[in-house]
Write a protein that holds these residues in place. Structure first.
Motif, short mmCIF file in Angstrom:
data_model
loop_
_atom_site.label_atom_id
_atom_site.label_comp_id
_atom_site.label_asym_id
_atom_site.label_seq_id
_atom_site.Cartn_x
_atom_site.Cartn_y
_atom_site.Cartn_z
N GLY A 97 1.36 4.12 9.52
CA GLY A 97 1.38 3.06 8.54
C GLY A 97 1.17 3.54 7.12
N ASN A 98 1.19 4.85 6.93
CA ASN A 98 1.06 5.38 5.58
C ASN A 98 2.41 5.29 4.89
N ARG A 99 2.52 4.45 3.90
CA ARG A 99 3.82 4.22 3.26
C ARG A 99 4.32 5.43 2.50
N GLU A 100 3.52 6.44 2.41
CA GLU A 100 4.01 7.67 1.80
C GLU A 100 4.64 8.58 2.83
N GLY A 101 4.54 8.21 4.08
CA GLY A 101 5.12 9.01 5.14
C GLY A 101 6.56 8.65 5.39
N GLY A 103 7.68 7.28 8.24
CA GLY A 103 7.81 6.10 9.10
C GLY A 103 8.17 6.33 10.55
N SER B 31 14.64 8.26 4.32
CA SER B 31 14.63 9.23 5.41
C SER B 31 15.43 8.67 6.58
N GLN B 33 15.78 9.03 10.93
CA GLN B 33 15.19 9.56 12.15
C GLN B 33 16.21 9.52 13.28
N LEU B 92 15.17 4.64 7.12
CA LEU B 92 14.03 3.98 6.48
C LEU B 92 14.39 3.56 5.07
N TYR B 97 10.08 -0.61 3.20
CA TYR B 97 9.56 0.16 4.34
C TYR B 97 10.12 -0.38 5.65
N LEU B 99 12.79 -0.31 8.79
CA LEU B 99 13.55 0.66 9.56
C LEU B 99 14.80 -0.02 10.10
#
Lengths: 116, 111
Positions: A97-101, A103, B31, B33, B92, B97, B99
């Motif tokens: 849930g870290n929006r800097e990640g 996902g 990004s 996936q 993403l 945020y 997906l």
């Protein structure tokens, strides 16, 4: 480390009956997702939680589906009453849930529902 | 509507052949996936690509992210029966945020 745990794995019910699915995400993961997946197809988002808040439930059929995530950990997804078209696999997933990640999601094995 | 079009939908080839799966969109992703899913299991992450033009290799699997970050490909060299499964791509969106999932490619590798 335990993965995402879902139950039951399989459920067979008659139409118009209620059904509930339970999900325990990976410890520390703030974001939890419920997806519906039909055979051989991609997952379709039902609802996304960040902690205990439902931040995206636009695709949840609210006339018959409901979900909750009390205390921001476990979650339940309920269908009442079930219809024939609800037969599918219900997948739960979690992410840090870290929006800097980036996902990435970690999925449970799914709950396969058959409505007769 | 944000779409991520995945092709082909279905591919059945002999062991030892090469193949490529594509995911295309008109949207830009922060990004992308790739997951593989086996029957009765949930999808499992294979790789995440982040930078436009990025190439990542995972043994016989090569993943590429388009320069504009709108498309991606998965190439498998000398496919093995163990590669059989449903391959899913997911992009993403940075803005919310969210997906976005492709519809999946069902891959069967025959011995």
């Amino acid at each position: 480390e335990a993965g995402v745990v879902q139950s039951p794995r399989y459920k067979i019910i008659e139409k118009k009956q209620p059904v509930a699915f339970w999900c325990n995400p990976i410890s520390g993961h703030n974001t939890l997702y419920w997806y519906l997946q039909n055979l051989g197809q991609g997952p379709e988002l039902l609802i996304r939680y960040e902690n205990e808040e439902a931040v995206d439930d636009s695709q949840l059929p609210k006339d018959r589906f409901s979900a909750e995530r009390l205390k921001g950990v476990d979650s339940t997804l309920k269908i009442q009453p079930a219809e024939l078209g609800d037969s599918a696999v219900y997948l739960c997933a979690s992410s840090p849930g870290n929006r800097e990640g980036t996902g990435e999601l970690f999925f449970g094995e799914g709950s396969r529902l058959t409505v007769l | 509507t944000q779409l991520l079009e995945q092709s082909p939908q279905f591919l059945s080839i002999q062991e030892g052949e090469n193949l490529t799966v594509y995911c295309n969109s008109s949207s830009v992703f922060s990004s992308l996936q790739w997951y593989r899913q086996e029957p009765g299991e949930g999808p499992v992450l294979l790789v995440t690509v982040v930078t436009g033009g990025e190439v990542k290799k995972l043994k016989r699997l090569t993943f590429q992210f388009g320069d504009a970050r709108k498309d991606s490909s998965l190439h498998i060299t000398a496919a093995q029966p163990g590669d059989t499964g449903l391959y899913l791509c997911a992009g993403l969106k940075d803005s919310n945020y969210q997906l976005i999932w492709g519809a999946g490619t069902k891959l069967i590798i025959k011995p």
